[in-house]
Design a protein around this motif. Sequence first.
Motif, PDB file in Angstrom:
ATOM      1  N   ALA A  12       0.865  -1.181   0.000  1.00 24.75           N
ATOM      2  CA  ALA A  12       0.000   0.000   0.000  1.00 24.75           C
ATOM      3  C   ALA A  12       0.898   1.225   0.000  1.00 24.75           C
ATOM      4  CB  ALA A  12      -0.900  -0.003   1.230  1.00 24.75           C
ATOM      5  N   TYR A  13       0.483   2.268  -0.731  1.00 29.68           N
ATOM      6  CA  TYR A  13       1.332   3.448  -0.841  1.00 29.68           C
ATOM      7  C   TYR A  13       0.505   4.715  -0.680  1.00 29.68           C
ATOM      8  CZ  TYR A  13       5.157   6.443  -2.379  1.00 29.68           C
ATOM      9  OH  TYR A  13       6.144   7.388  -2.429  1.00 29.68           O
ATOM     10  N   ARG A  14       1.064   5.662   0.068  1.00 25.90           N
ATOM     11  CA  ARG A  14       0.437   6.961   0.268  1.00 25.90           C
ATOM     12  C   ARG A  14       1.282   8.014  -0.438  1.00 25.90           C
ATOM     13  NH1 ARG A  14       1.899  10.525   3.826  1.00 25.90           N
ATOM     14  NH2 ARG A  14       3.040   8.935   5.019  1.00 25.90           N
TER      15      ARG A  14
ATOM     16  N   ARG B 145      -2.770   0.861  -4.141  1.00 25.05           N
ATOM     17  CA  ARG B 145      -2.082  -0.431  -4.017  1.00 25.05           C
ATOM     18  C   ARG B 145      -1.155  -0.571  -5.209  1.00 25.05           C
ATOM     19  NH1 ARG B 145      -2.483  -2.810   0.826  1.00 25.05           N
ATOM     20  NH2 ARG B 145      -1.827  -4.719  -0.242  1.00 25.05           N
ATOM     21  N   ARG B 146       0.057  -1.044  -4.982  1.00 26.07           N
ATOM     22  CA  ARG B 146       1.047  -1.136  -6.047  1.00 26.07           C
ATOM     23  C   ARG B 146       1.555  -2.571  -6.194  1.00 26.07           C
ATOM     24  NH1 ARG B 146       2.776   3.954  -7.840  1.00 26.07           N
ATOM     25  NH2 ARG B 146       1.281   5.479  -7.052  1.00 26.07           N
TER      26      ARG B 146
ATOM     27  N   TYR C 258      14.426   5.204  -0.245  1.00 23.19           N
ATOM     28  CA  TYR C 258      13.614   5.160  -1.457  1.00 23.19           C
ATOM     29  C   TYR C 258      13.764   3.792  -2.116  1.00 23.19           C
ATOM     30  CZ  TYR C 258      13.182  10.239  -1.132  1.00 23.19           C
ATOM     31  OH  TYR C 258      12.910  11.511  -0.706  1.00 23.19           O
ATOM     32  N   LEU C 259      12.693   3.348  -2.761  1.00 26.08           N
ATOM     33  CA  LEU C 259      12.716   2.129  -3.562  1.00 26.08           C
ATOM     34  C   LEU C 259      12.592   2.508  -5.027  1.00 26.08           C
ATOM     35  CD1 LEU C 259      12.523  -1.030  -3.824  1.00 26.08           C
ATOM     36  CD2 LEU C 259      10.026  -0.706  -3.799  1.00 26.08           C
ATOM     37  N   MET C 260      13.533   2.044  -5.834  1.00 29.87           N
ATOM     38  CA  MET C 260      13.420   2.196  -7.280  1.00 29.87           C
ATOM     39  C   MET C 260      12.821   0.903  -7.813  1.00 29.87           C
ATOM     40  SD  MET C 260      16.392   2.700 -10.148  1.00 29.87           S
ATOM     41  CE  MET C 260      15.960   2.816 -11.897  1.00 29.87           C
ATOM     42  N   ALA C 261      11.719   1.017  -8.550  1.00 32.52           N
ATOM     43  CA  ALA C 261      11.002  -0.167  -9.013  1.00 32.52           C
ATOM     44  C   ALA C 261      10.294   0.106 -10.327  1.00 32.52           C
ATOM     45  CB  ALA C 261       9.983  -0.609  -7.959  1.00 32.52           C
ATOM     46  N   TYR C 262       9.934  -0.968 -11.009  1.00 32.35           N
ATOM     47  CA  TYR C 262       9.126  -0.849 -12.226  1.00 32.35           C
ATOM     48  C   TYR C 262       7.685  -1.130 -11.841  1.00 32.35           C
ATOM     49  CZ  TYR C 262       7.607  -1.268 -17.061  1.00 32.35           C
ATOM     50  OH  TYR C 262       6.969  -1.077 -18.265  1.00 32.35           O
ATOM     51  N   ASP C 263       6.819  -0.134 -12.013  1.00 31.97           N
ATOM     52  CA  ASP C 263       5.403  -0.243 -11.649  1.00 31.97           C
ATOM     53  C   ASP C 263       4.671  -0.959 -12.775  1.00 31.97           C
ATOM     54  OD1 ASP C 263       2.614   0.304 -11.229  1.00 31.97           O
ATOM     55  OD2 ASP C 263       3.205   1.901  -9.858  1.00 31.97           O
ATOM     56  N   LEU C 264       4.171  -2.158 -12.492  1.00 33.67           N
ATOM     57  CA  LEU C 264       3.555  -2.981 -13.535  1.00 33.67           C
ATOM     58  C   LEU C 264       2.219  -2.422 -13.999  1.00 33.67           C
ATOM     59  CD1 LEU C 264       4.454  -6.465 -12.042  1.00 33.67           C
ATOM     60  CD2 LEU C 264       5.385  -5.465 -14.127  1.00 33.67           C
ATOM     61  N   ASP C 265       1.459  -1.792 -13.115  1.00 35.60           N
ATOM     62  CA  ASP C 265       0.169  -1.233 -13.519  1.00 35.60           C
ATOM     63  C   ASP C 265       0.349   0.021 -14.379  1.00 35.60           C
ATOM     64  OD1 ASP C 265      -1.286  -3.197 -12.186  1.00 35.60           O
ATOM     65  OD2 ASP C 265      -1.194  -2.085 -10.292  1.00 35.60           O
ATOM     66  N   ARG C 266       1.360   0.815 -14.079  1.00 37.19           N
ATOM     67  CA  ARG C 266       1.595   2.054 -14.821  1.00 37.19           C
ATOM     68  C   ARG C 266       2.598   1.870 -15.951  1.00 37.19           C
ATOM     69  NH1 ARG C 266      -0.087   2.348 -10.067  1.00 37.19           N
ATOM     70  NH2 ARG C 266      -1.358   4.049  -9.236  1.00 37.19           N
ATOM     71  N   GLU C 267       3.199   0.675 -16.012  1.00 36.82           N
ATOM     72  CA  GLU C 267       4.154   0.326 -17.071  1.00 36.82           C
ATOM     73  C   GLU C 267       5.254   1.375 -17.201  1.00 36.82           C
ATOM     74  OE1 GLU C 267       1.897  -0.370 -20.626  1.00 36.82           O
ATOM     75  OE2 GLU C 267       1.181  -2.311 -19.928  1.00 36.82           O
ATOM     76  N   ASP C 268       5.838   1.747 -16.053  1.00 38.86           N
ATOM     77  CA  ASP C 268       6.893   2.750 -16.064  1.00 38.86           C
ATOM     78  C   ASP C 268       7.710   2.617 -14.783  1.00 38.86           C
ATOM     79  OD1 ASP C 268       8.453   4.783 -16.950  1.00 38.86           O
ATOM     80  OD2 ASP C 268       6.971   6.371 -16.644  1.00 38.86           O
TER      81      ASP C 268
ATOM     82  N   ARG D 220       8.891   6.514  -1.737  1.00 42.18           N
ATOM     83  CA  ARG D 220       9.444   6.779  -0.418  1.00 42.18           C
ATOM     84  C   ARG D 220       9.026   5.667   0.523  1.00 42.18           C
ATOM     85  NH1 ARG D 220       8.617  12.755   1.964  1.00 42.18           N
ATOM     86  NH2 ARG D 220       8.238  11.487   3.813  1.00 42.18           N
ATOM     87  N   VAL D 221      10.003   5.020   1.152  1.00 46.49           N
ATOM     88  CA  VAL D 221       9.716   3.830   1.942  1.00 46.49           C
ATOM     89  C   VAL D 221       8.892   4.152   3.180  1.00 46.49           C
ATOM     90  CG1 VAL D 221      10.776   1.912   3.206  1.00 46.49           C
ATOM     91  CG2 VAL D 221      11.755   2.660   1.038  1.00 46.49           C
ATOM     92  N   ASP D 222       9.027   5.375   3.734  1.00 47.22           N
ATOM     93  CA  ASP D 222       8.233   5.703   4.913  1.00 47.22           C
ATOM     94  C   ASP D 222       6.756   5.908   4.573  1.00 47.22           C
ATOM     95  OD1 ASP D 222       9.521   8.115   3.681  1.00 47.22           O
ATOM     96  OD2 ASP D 222       8.169   9.173   5.042  1.00 47.22           O
ATOM     97  N   ARG D 223       6.410   5.911   3.277  1.00 44.70           N
ATOM     98  CA  ARG D 223       5.003   6.003   2.862  1.00 44.70           C
ATOM     99  C   ARG D 223       4.453   4.640   2.438  1.00 44.70           C
ATOM    100  NH1 ARG D 223       5.828  11.398  -0.863  1.00 44.70           N
ATOM    101  NH2 ARG D 223       5.812  12.926   0.827  1.00 44.70           N
ATOM    102  N   VAL D 224       5.269   3.591   2.589  1.00 43.59           N
ATOM    103  CA  VAL D 224       4.856   2.234   2.213  1.00 43.59           C
ATOM    104  C   VAL D 224       4.274   1.526   3.423  1.00 43.59           C
ATOM    105  CG1 VAL D 224       5.731  -0.039   1.524  1.00 43.59           C
ATOM    106  CG2 VAL D 224       6.510   2.017   0.325  1.00 43.59           C
ATOM    107  N   ALA D 225       3.227   0.747   3.204  1.00 42.63           N
ATOM    108  CA  ALA D 225       2.618  -0.056   4.266  1.00 42.63           C
ATOM    109  C   ALA D 225       2.299  -1.451   3.720  1.00 42.63           C
ATOM    110  CB  ALA D 225       1.339   0.608   4.787  1.00 42.63           C
TER     111      ALA D 225
END
Length: 316
Positions: free
Chosen positions: A159-161, A169-170, A185-195, A200-205
């Motif tokens: 979950a991301y804020r 949800r990511r 920070y997490l660098m990742a490829y977002d599969l839903d946004r295809e990019d 920011r990890v403190d905004r991840v749940a």
Amino acid sequence: MTDTPARLLTLLSLLQTPREWPGSELAERLRVSPRTIRRDIERLRELGYPVEATLGADGGYRLVAGAAMPPLLLDDEEAVAIAVGLRAGAGHAIEGVEEASVRALAKLEQVLPGRLRHRVGALQSATIAVARGDGASIDPRTLTTMASAVAGPERLRFAYRARDGVASRRLVEPYRLVSTGSRWYLMAYDLDREDWRTFRVDRVAEPFATGARFTPRELPMEAAEFVRRGMRGGETYAVDVSFEAPADVLPVWLQQHAEPSDGGCRVRFRSSESPEWTAARLALTAVPFTVHTPDFLASAARALAGRLNAAAPPQG
């Protein structure tokens, strides 16, 4: 002790204590012959453990520093102490050791027995951590989950804020964890946004690895640079600072940008952090410095100095 693997582990555990062990004492403890001890010592050496032997009446065996770090055996108390220390360190971005702390914590927690996990959790919950200036402390379990997914490589859900407070949800392919010294920070490829995205990890749940492996894609650029561009909309500014000390006394993040100058060093780099935070990080070096550019960073440094002076009035 006839079980060879168990005997080797027991022998290694004894040798890891900081003392020299006579072969006769090792043989007595393990209930084998001195010849068996010599063979077991050779097996440990073949596995990469640098066991040194000394001759004479007071001679024996001891584990010494080698060319590479071999696996260590930890007792319960040692494992709990290390896990708690790594959790405390990983919860805040610590300059110079952040990524290594998370990798080590992920490896340790992967093999930590359940009874020890409970003790680590109890100690952690009873400990109050002092947050950094921006308050961006995070749960180390979030970091270790992400680190394990990066190492997999394994797709990750969470979950991301966002900055504006919008929740989502990511599902991502995680590639790198990057610490800026104040945030993770997490660098990742977002599969839903295809990019490609920066999170920011403190905004991840509620992060969890899905178990689905993926074939790594080619990175668009080096991870740290990608994160820097993503912060503050990619805006950066050039910093030019002189320190009244040689570069080798500065933190690593400054050394790589330093050049000798007039008995000290000159440091030029680009920052994507707020001027206030950059000024604070420079001040934390405890080395006198002068800001040449930009003017707004010099202003931030003066304002910081004023606040510190006000906080500590002269003693009467």
